[in-house]
Design a protein around this motif. Structure first.
Motif, PDB file in Angstrom:
ATOM      1  N   ARG B 186       0.835  -1.196   0.000  1.00 60.43           N
ATOM      2  CA  ARG B 186       0.000   0.000   0.000  1.00 60.43           C
ATOM      3  C   ARG B 186       0.875   1.253   0.000  1.00 60.43           C
ATOM      4  NH1 ARG B 186      -5.199   0.881   2.543  1.00 60.43           N
ATOM      5  NH2 ARG B 186      -5.355   3.110   2.917  1.00 60.43           N
ATOM      6  N   VAL B 196      -5.084   3.785  -2.477  1.00 62.09           N
ATOM      7  CA  VAL B 196      -5.154   2.317  -2.444  1.00 62.09           C
ATOM      8  C   VAL B 196      -6.135   1.822  -1.380  1.00 62.09           C
ATOM      9  CG1 VAL B 196      -3.773   0.216  -2.389  1.00 62.09           C
ATOM     10  CG2 VAL B 196      -2.677   2.391  -2.958  1.00 62.09           C
ATOM     11  N   THR B 198      -6.990  -1.604   0.550  1.00 59.11           N
ATOM     12  CA  THR B 198      -6.481  -2.965   0.745  1.00 59.11           C
ATOM     13  C   THR B 198      -7.385  -3.779   1.684  1.00 59.11           C
ATOM     14  OG1 THR B 198      -4.974  -1.987   2.362  1.00 59.11           O
ATOM     15  CG2 THR B 198      -4.034  -2.568   0.244  1.00 59.11           C
TER      16      THR B 198
END
Lengths: 506, 447
Positions: B186, B196, B198
């Motif tokens: 990330r 991002v 995740t």
């Protein structure tokens, strides 16, 4: 007909009227159980817990030269990853070699669920026998075969003539019983039905009368010390030390016992349990079939309880006088050694959670150390605990009492109210108290000493260290949240306990 | 696969992977519709296999579970589930409730969808996945959780936002280094200016997950785990995906960044600049190891044993960055035959030119036999080209193998019983440094 002639042992709800739901005080429980058993209750809200497969595997994984074949979906038995630590350490301590447990899974698939898993199981047993050449193949059934109707006993019987290992079917279908202590019955049932036959004796051409006499004498002083994996080696050694002080020989059974030597359990003079929750099913069988009497009453946790446990054994052998000498000396030494810790313990409130007898015996022990018992939770309740309740009731009876198969939501509610200084919980059962910032200690871990006089001292030493610096938990409590709603903390902790099929008791 | 059994499975069932994943989601409460022992079994497995990590916000034995019994097997468990969800909402605080089924409730055929729908209709954020253990292993369960999120939780029809990506392929608790591995990637992608999601790190939120449909690319850092979810997400949200093995160390991470850059049409100079910077930093740290690497002769042969992610990625790192000789690689997952060439392909183009043997074997005790067939033993030869000095990088179950070979060992792939893991990760450039630290620490432990 003896239970052991049936394929499966009965569940403990039926055999012992064991129960898993109660909340109140010790007096309340006494009222409920007086003259009749506690009515069977359940909860409208529950958290996950364990099933009989876990304690079952804790025993089965320990057996040397054996393969445990889990018949079920692939996850059943994954608990072995944790129990393997005990197998490794236990093998090392008993046999001088670190060894991983050997468990396998038939990994039943969707197709197997539809078409049945018996063929797969048969093939697996043959392959296990060929590949590992074990002394015994333990077929432990999980939930799926129980529902789809696989007949593991039938498969075992069919295959036995074709394989060299002894096949032991063990019924661990988790959905069938709420009482995971049924695991002990399930394992003992399989052992009792399959492994207790004496090996064929070869005719002695030269008779050694002296050796025979010696053996006879030795057996007349041999006790079966039952351990279903609730004690580590360190605890076995402590009890063996005490029994040997009375001139007795010790045969530890069944954990880590080699399947081919298990028959020796049928030769002892008496069997001694260390916990009434564990062994009654098997001890009655040993008495009925092999005429071996048994003692099942006290758990040797705590000073008084250890002394009572020794007295029972001594009385059987007529060694009362020697026992009193031993006890007096042991207790004197222990009490002196405990003085160092007692000022820190005095008046501190403690909350205990564990299997029924262990929880109650530890309550006693902690009182002996100067703690005040603020609450006790036990995983289930049955008649075998009455004596322990009576002992506890002799002191202050006014503490909260809860029967629950884990259920930390009830625990958190009680802990918020009682605000204990110290909490003792089972394996994977201390996190809730830790997150509240309460000092904690694990009440069961086979690597640690709990049993006998030594256990009292070692536990005291560990509690002293936890209380001396509880900052790990204290700091946690500031930043690690518990997952409960605010209104839950205000509710009655036993709000969701109800009679079966009925509404809550609110 | 037609094996008659699996020895010491290095995975749990679908429910085990799903419960682990659901507890790792932010502010999420799993609700098991299963027998009472499932949660405990999974908790014990984490306790023994996940580098001393158990539970989470509402994990372990705190997980709400309907604990179905014989009665439900006979009469059905829908009513019990309804009661359990209703009371869970009263007792347990969460922003998302995730119902997961087990073997028992699936065999008896409870209509979980119908029960969950009642609560959804009443405005509760609640979804479900059918994770009966016989459906597959824990990686499959992880995949099912992601699929359910994409289908039932992530907002549909949102506009794509440039520079936004989702990344997955690392299963919580099954990859013992999941938090460090996800956070490492990330962080790296953020350095490329990307936003991002995740799912499972401390930096993730449910709000972010709900907006996951706005991503322009899904990055699956696994050839196997989460691939079905990527397909589901493409189908439902129209997001394309790339599949890259989890990159460990500079060589693989350089490739990883270039692939991501290409898929997103990022400025190639920007990507190369980051690669240059990160390599400089990596080798800045490595510089001080040079003398000891030489003086102590730290090069090793290696056997790598692990899941689909670790077996390939560790071997590649050892070969292409550390300069070791990972000659023998074992993947312990249950893979379909068509999945195997994909992994073999990953090991076919090593920069070192090494061509490791890749074996697919689920059963721990069979591995030694495979190895012995691969590397001939010494038959009392005076001059024998031994597999030595060597190292086994595997799971804690591979200690017996290491012992048999008389070599050192490090646990990285599940189960990791003998290490404590919190935020450590092996992905990316800094992850490579961590793995070097751990490998060489084992080598010099007796120094």
């Amino acid at each position: 007909m003896s239970y052991f002639e049936q394929r499966e042992p009965p569940k403990r709800e039926d055999r012992l009227q064991a129960r898993i739901a109660f909340g109140g005080t010790l007096c309340g429980l006494a009222d409920k159980t007086r003259g009749c058993c506690l009515d069977d209750r359940e909860r409208g809200f529950t958290q996950g817990s364990i099933c009989l497969l876990l304690p079952g595997l804790a025993m089965l994984n320990s057996l040397p030269d054996s393969v445990v074949l889990l018949h079920g979906a692939i996850g059943c038995g994954a608990c072995s990853h944790s129990q393997n630590a005990n197998v490794r350490a236990g093998s090392n301590l008993r046999r001088g070699k670190v060894k991983d447990a050997l468990w396998l899974s038939t990994a039943l698939s969707e197709t197997d669920v539809i078409s049945g898993g018996e063929v797969k199981l048969e093939e697996a047993i043959r392959e296990v026998d060929r590949r590992y050449r074990p002394s015994s193949i333990i077929v432990a059934a999980g939930c799926v075969p129980g529902i789809i109707g696989d007949d593991i006993d039938g498969v075992a019987a069919r295959l036995q003539p074709q394989v060299s290992a002894k096949i032991l079917p063990v019924h661990c279908e988790g959905f069938k019983t709420k009482i995971w202590a049924t695991a002990y019955d399930a394992v003992y049932h399989a052992i009792g039905r399959n492994l207790l036959d004496e090996p064929r004796e070869y005719e002695q051409f030269l008779q050694d009368e002296f050796a025979e006499l010696k053996e006879k004498h030795m057996l007349s002083r041999t006790v079966n010390l039952m351990n279903v994996s609730s004690m580590g080696r360190v605890d076995e050694l402590e009890l063996s030390r005490l029994l040997r002080s009375l001139g007795l020989e010790v045969n530890i059974f069944p954990v880590f016992a080699h399947p081919e030597e298990m028959y020796k359990v049928t030769r002892a003079a008496v069997s001694i349990s260390t916990c009434p929750t564990h062994d009654d099913y098997f001890l009655k069988h040993l008495e009925e079939k092999y005429g071996i009497p048994y003692i099942i009453r006290h758990m040797p946790i705590g000073i008084d309880n250890t002394s009572l446990w020794i007295r029972d054994v001594a009385a059987f052998f007529g060694l009362e006088e020697q026992a009193e000498k031993l006890i007096a000396e042991e207790v004197r030494e222990l009490q002196n050694a405990l003085e160092e810790f007692k000022p820190l313990f005095k008046g501190k409130k403690v909350f205990v959670s564990a299997g029924e007898i262990r929880a109650l015996a530890n309550g006693q022990l902690l009182r002996e150390l100067g703690f005040e018992v603020a609450g006790i939770r036990s995983f289930h309740h049955d008649e075998y605990a009455e004596a322990e309740y009576e002992k506890l009731a002799a002191g202050n009876r006014d503490f909260v009492f809860n029967i629950a198969n884990a259920q930390p939501f009830e625990e958190v509610n009680m802990l918020k109210r009682t605000k204990p200084d110290l909490f003792l919980g089972h394996w994977c059962g201390n996190a809730t108290a830790s997150k509240l910032g309460i000092a904690t200690h694990v009440i069961y871990n086979t690597g640690l000493s709990y049993i006998g006089y030594q256990g009292v001292y070692e536990l005291a030493r560990r509690l002293y260290r936890q209380l001396k610096n509880p900052l790990f938990n204290k700091r946690l409590s500031r930043y690690v949240p518990l997952p409960y709603t605010d209104r839950w903390y205000e509710a009655d902790p036993f709000k969701y306990i109800k009679t079966i099929g009925g509404e809550g008791v609110e | 696969m037609l094996s008659k059994f699996i020895e010491r499975p290095r995975y749990l069932c679908a429910l085990g992977g799903a419960m682990a994943a659901a507890t790792a989601l932010p502010e999420t409460v799993p609700v098991l519709h299963a027998a009472s022992g499932c949660a405990g079994n999974i908790t014990w497995a984490q306790n023994g296999g996940s580098g001393l990590q158990v539970g989470g916000y509402c994990g372990g034995l705190s997980v709400p579970s309907s604990n179905v019994q014989e009665r439900e097997v006979v009469f059905g468990g829908s009513e019990r589930l309804r009661e359990q969800i209703r009371n869970t909402l009263e007792v347990v605080a969460g922003e998302l409730y995730f119902v997961l089924t087990g073997c028992v409730t699936e065999v008896i055929g409870d209509d979980v969808r119908a029960v969950v729908s009642e609560f959804r209709d009443a405005g509760v954020d609640i979804i479900f996945a059918e994770t009966g253990g016989f459906n597959g292993n824990s990686y499959h369960g992880y995949d099912l959780v992601l699929q359910s999120l994409f289908r039932n939780y992530v907002r549909h029809g949102v506009e794509k936002i440039k520079g936004r990506v989702n990344l997955w392929g690392i299963a919580p608790f099954m990859d013992v280094f999941w938090r460090g591995n996800l956070a490492g990637l990330r962080l790296l992608l953020e350095k490329l200016g990307l936003e991002v999601n995740t799912f499972f790190t401390a930096g993730d939120t449910l709000a972010g997950i709900k907006q996951a449909g706005a991503a322009e690319l899904n990055i699956i850092v696994s050839d196997v785990y989460g691939v079905e979810a990527a397909k589901a997400c493409e189908e439902v949200h129209g997001i394309p995906y790339i599949i890259v093995p989890p990159p460990i160390g500079p060589a693989a991470t350089d490739d990883f960044l270039r692939q991501v850059g290409a898929a997103l049409s990022l400025d190639i100079f920007l990507v190369e600049e980051l690669i240059e910077q990160e390599n400089k930093l990596y080798y800045h740290y490595l510089e001080t190891l040079i003398d000891c690497y030489n003086d102590l002769d730290l090069q090793r042969y290696a056997v790598v044993v692990g899941d689909a992610n670790y077996s390939v990625s560790v071997a590649k790192f050892l070969s292409d960055d550390v300069g070791w000789l990972p000659e023998f690689v074992v993947c312990t997952d249950q893979l379909e035959e068509e999945q195997q060439p994909q992994l073999a392909h990953r090991l076919s183009g090593l920069k070192s030119g090494l061509q490791p043997a890749l074996v697919f074997e689920t059963d721990t005790s069979e591995i030694l036999g495979h190895f012995n067939r691969y590397w001939p033993r010494n038959r009392s030869q005076k001059y024998y080209n031994a597999f030595s000095p060597a190292f086994v990088v595997g799971s804690s179950l591979d200690r017996e193998l290491a012992q048999s070979l008389g070599v050192l060992h490090l646990s990285v792939s599940f189960p990791v019983a003998n290490r404590a893991v919190l935020d450590r990760g092996y992905t990316g450039y800094s992850g490579g440094l961590h793995l070097i630290e751990d490998l060489f620490s084992a080598v010099v432990a007796g120094r």
